[in-house]
Design an enzyme around this catalytic site. Structure first.
Site, PDB file in Angstrom:
ATOM      1  N   HIS A 115     -12.931   3.201   0.278  1.00  0.00           N
ATOM      2  CA  HIS A 115     -12.958   2.183   1.345  1.00  0.00           C
ATOM      3  C   HIS A 115     -13.702   0.922   0.875  1.00  0.00           C
ATOM      4  O   HIS A 115     -14.190   0.151   1.704  1.00  0.00           O
ATOM      5  CB  HIS A 115     -13.672   2.682   2.620  1.00  0.00           C
ATOM      6  CG  HIS A 115     -12.960   3.785   3.334  1.00  0.00           C
ATOM      7  ND1 HIS A 115     -13.638   4.831   3.918  1.00  0.00           N
ATOM      8  CD2 HIS A 115     -11.659   4.004   3.591  1.00  0.00           C
ATOM      9  CE1 HIS A 115     -12.779   5.656   4.483  1.00  0.00           C
ATOM     10  NE2 HIS A 115     -11.563   5.176   4.298  1.00  0.00           N
TER      11      HIS A 115
ATOM     12  N   ARG B  15     -11.316  16.188   7.822  1.00  0.00           N
ATOM     13  CA  ARG B  15     -12.086  16.580   6.632  1.00  0.00           C
ATOM     14  C   ARG B  15     -13.514  16.955   7.022  1.00  0.00           C
ATOM     15  O   ARG B  15     -14.112  16.321   7.888  1.00  0.00           O
ATOM     16  CB  ARG B  15     -12.146  15.424   5.628  1.00  0.00           C
ATOM     17  CG  ARG B  15     -10.824  15.152   4.952  1.00  0.00           C
ATOM     18  CD  ARG B  15     -10.936  13.947   4.016  1.00  0.00           C
ATOM     19  NE  ARG B  15      -9.795  13.084   4.200  1.00  0.00           N
ATOM     20  CZ  ARG B  15      -9.793  11.778   3.949  1.00  0.00           C
ATOM     21  NH1 ARG B  15     -10.890  11.185   3.506  1.00  0.00           N
ATOM     22  NH2 ARG B  15      -8.701  11.077   4.144  1.00  0.00           N
TER      23      ARG B  15
ATOM     24  N   ARG C  27      -2.656  -2.096  -3.349  1.00  0.00           N
ATOM     25  CA  ARG C  27      -3.844  -1.273  -3.139  1.00  0.00           C
ATOM     26  C   ARG C  27      -3.755  -0.095  -4.117  1.00  0.00           C
ATOM     27  O   ARG C  27      -2.743   0.593  -4.187  1.00  0.00           O
ATOM     28  CB  ARG C  27      -3.864  -0.736  -1.714  1.00  0.00           C
ATOM     29  CG  ARG C  27      -5.032   0.176  -1.501  1.00  0.00           C
ATOM     30  CD  ARG C  27      -4.836   1.089  -0.343  1.00  0.00           C
ATOM     31  NE  ARG C  27      -6.041   1.890  -0.155  1.00  0.00           N
ATOM     32  CZ  ARG C  27      -6.053   3.014   0.540  1.00  0.00           C
ATOM     33  NH1 ARG C  27      -4.961   3.441   1.108  1.00  0.00           N
ATOM     34  NH2 ARG C  27      -7.158   3.703   0.667  1.00  0.00           N
TER      35      ARG C  27
ATOM     36  N   ASP D 171      -7.796  13.072  16.650  1.00  0.00           N
ATOM     37  CA  ASP D 171      -7.866  11.717  17.194  1.00  0.00           C
ATOM     38  C   ASP D 171      -8.987  11.627  18.233  1.00  0.00           C
ATOM     39  O   ASP D 171      -9.020  12.411  19.192  1.00  0.00           O
ATOM     40  CB  ASP D 171      -6.520  11.333  17.825  1.00  0.00           C
ATOM     41  CG  ASP D 171      -6.451   9.851  18.119  1.00  0.00           C
ATOM     42  OD1 ASP D 171      -7.329   9.330  18.853  1.00  0.00           O
ATOM     43  OD2 ASP D 171      -5.530   9.198  17.614  1.00  0.00           O
TER      44      ASP D 171
ATOM     45  N   GLY E  37     -10.486   1.873  12.853  1.00  0.00           N
ATOM     46  CA  GLY E  37      -9.938   2.272  14.159  1.00  0.00           C
ATOM     47  C   GLY E  37     -10.986   2.697  15.167  1.00  0.00           C
ATOM     48  O   GLY E  37     -11.057   2.164  16.286  1.00  0.00           O
TER      49      GLY E  37
ATOM     50  N   ASN F 222       0.874  -1.170   0.000  1.00  0.00           N
ATOM     51  CA  ASN F 222       0.000   0.000   0.000  1.00  0.00           C
ATOM     52  C   ASN F 222       0.913   1.222   0.000  1.00  0.00           C
ATOM     53  O   ASN F 222       1.452   1.604   1.034  1.00  0.00           O
ATOM     54  CB  ASN F 222      -0.890  -0.041   1.254  1.00  0.00           C
ATOM     55  CG  ASN F 222      -1.812   1.158   1.347  1.00  0.00           C
ATOM     56  OD1 ASN F 222      -1.769   2.071   0.532  1.00  0.00           O
ATOM     57  ND2 ASN F 222      -2.658   1.150   2.365  1.00  0.00           N
TER      58      ASN F 222
ATOM     59  N   GLU G 210      -8.206  -5.112   5.233  1.00  0.00           N
ATOM     60  CA  GLU G 210      -8.083  -4.783   3.810  1.00  0.00           C
ATOM     61  C   GLU G 210      -6.923  -5.544   3.156  1.00  0.00           C
ATOM     62  O   GLU G 210      -7.011  -5.956   1.996  1.00  0.00           O
ATOM     63  CB  GLU G 210      -7.906  -3.275   3.639  1.00  0.00           C
ATOM     64  CG  GLU G 210      -9.204  -2.530   3.970  1.00  0.00           C
ATOM     65  CD  GLU G 210      -9.003  -1.067   4.312  1.00  0.00           C
ATOM     66  OE1 GLU G 210      -9.279  -0.235   3.467  1.00  0.00           O
ATOM     67  OE2 GLU G 210      -8.575  -0.767   5.449  1.00  0.00           O
TER      68      GLU G 210
END
Ligand code: ADP
Length: 396
Positions: free
Chosen positions: A179, A240, A90, A282, A330, A7, A383
């Site tokens: 995703h 975002r 990926r 976070d 997560g 990735n 993934e």
């Protein structure tokens, strides 16, 4: 069969070597700060972590260090590079070219370049990784697994923006979704947990990490998703903004006297829960701050959960009912407060969360009360495993 999963980001590379006989990761690691000062490789194979701090100029050098670590006498897990049967990559954007994973050919590479306009931060480094792997592991099949591919089953009513049709015709401006590898994997695992074929289920999968998206999965197929033309649309994320009125863009540019690049920088890097909370991107920090009485942190948490719940509700409408809501990535796997708050909005649908069962991290588990008619589930995503499985499948 052993598959190397890569990735490649602009300055980083994550990897896993997966043994397909038992689907175990033999080794995994990360190369950071490629091409910049302080580059290093962190490798986990047999036993302790192995850290190599050395200048790493480009992705080819990075993959060279990865293969060296894999065959290293002390930290390695294979004797010889020839034990790697294939490489799975990926790739973030496949545009309308790819509805599934493919073996990389010149045609495929051309299509990945064509999609670079749509994902300028992601596709170029993905391709750089492919070219470097081809050079360093000549003759090994290379496969591409696209973040967008799973969403190619969305109907036009879900993927079209209400813009002049000629903009779609000319530039393919539409919702693509991301995703996809994760939404596909967790929807199939959820069906296992529910003991029913995925083809018979209506699921909403919530991939909640730094980047976050929700997907409506009807009969195993993506029929709608919250990320759009780029990963900026949809949920409130770490940094975002997600959905906003497009008129805000010009307004901020005028008032703050900034150009479009600076405006996009705000929407991508300074917004989301970081922007609202002024604490962190976070969720662990935000939850701590909210618990200590920080009102903005509390608002960030509430706004995030409210937006997730609104999307779940809209997808329940889109599919005319749902069987389960799945939390992954997560935050979805670890954030019990977020799961509790989101499910709190969904009782009208039949979601009933059991707070004791919800008090877990990273488990593959049903967290619903017995009477819940829509099951809330935690399904850890993987993934890398999907990329390895697709690659192995393509080799057959
Ligand atoms: P990405 O792959 O998009 O970078 P991850 O899926 O690794 O993101 O998710 C990272 C996020 O998960 C972190 O920003 C953090 O907010 C959240 N997270 C991880 N562990 C916990 C936890 N124990 N409690 C709450 N949030 C957590």
């Amino acid at each position: 069969m052993k598959i190397l999963v890569l990735n490649c980001g602009s300055s980083s590379l994550k990897y896993q070597l997966i043994d397909m006989t038992n689907e175990n990761a033999l080794a995994k690691g990360l190369v950071e700060r490629i091409g910049i000062d302080g580059s290093r490789l962190v490798h986990e194979g047999t036993g302790d972590k192995f850290v190599l701090e050395t200048p790493i100029a480009d992705h080819k050098a990075a993959i060279g260090h990865v293969t060296d670590a894999l065959i290293n006498a002390a930290h390695g897990v294979i004797k010889n590079i020839d034990e790697i049967n294939a490489v799975g990559h990926r790739v973030v954007h496949g545009g309308e070219h790819f509805a599934g994973s493919v073996i990389i050919t010149d045609e495929v590479k051309k299509a990945i370049i064509e999609c670079a306009d749509l994902a300028p931060l992601h596709n170029p480094p993905n391709l750089t990784g492919i070219l470097a792997a081809e050079e360093l592991l000549p003759g090994k099949p290379q496969c591409g697994v696209f973040d967008t591919a799973f969403h190619q089953t969305m109907p036009a009513k879900a993927y079209m923006y209400a813009l002049p049709m000629e903009l779609y015709d000319k530039y393919k401006i539409r919702r693509y979704g991301f995703h996809g590898t994760s939404h596909r994997y967790v929807s199939q695992k959820a069906a296992e947990l529910l003991g029913k074929p995925v083809a018979s289920l209506k699921l909403v999968t919530c991939h909640l990490g730094n980047g976050a998206s929700v997907c409506a999965v009807d009969g195993g197929k993506s029929v709608d998703t919250s990320m759009g033309f780029t990963p900026l649309e949809g949920l409130i994320m770490g940094t975002r903004c997600g959905d906003i009125d497009p008129a805000v863009v010009q307004f901020i540019m005028d008032k703050e006297k900034i150009d479009i690049k600076a405006a996009l920088d705000i929407f991508n890097k300074k917004s989301g829960v970081l922007g609202i909370s002024c604490v962190s991107s976070d969720f662990r920090d935000i939850e701590d701050a909210a618990a200590a009485g920080n009102k903005q942190a509390e608002l960030a948490l509430d706004s995030f959960c409210y937006r997730v719940a609104k999307y779940v509700g809209s997808y329940a409408a889109a599919m005319n009912g749902i069987d389960a809501v799945i939390f992954t990535a997560g935050l979805g796997e670890n954030g019990k407060i977020v799961r509790e708050k989101v499910c709190g909005y969904l009782t009208y649908l039949g979601v009933q969360i059991d707070l004791e069962k919800n008090n877990v991290r990273g488990k593959f588990v049903d967290i619903g009360k017995p009477e819940a008619t829509v099951r809330p589930l935690i399904v850890p995503t993987n993934e890398e495993l999907v990329i390895a499985r697709d690659t192995a499948e393509l080799l057959k």
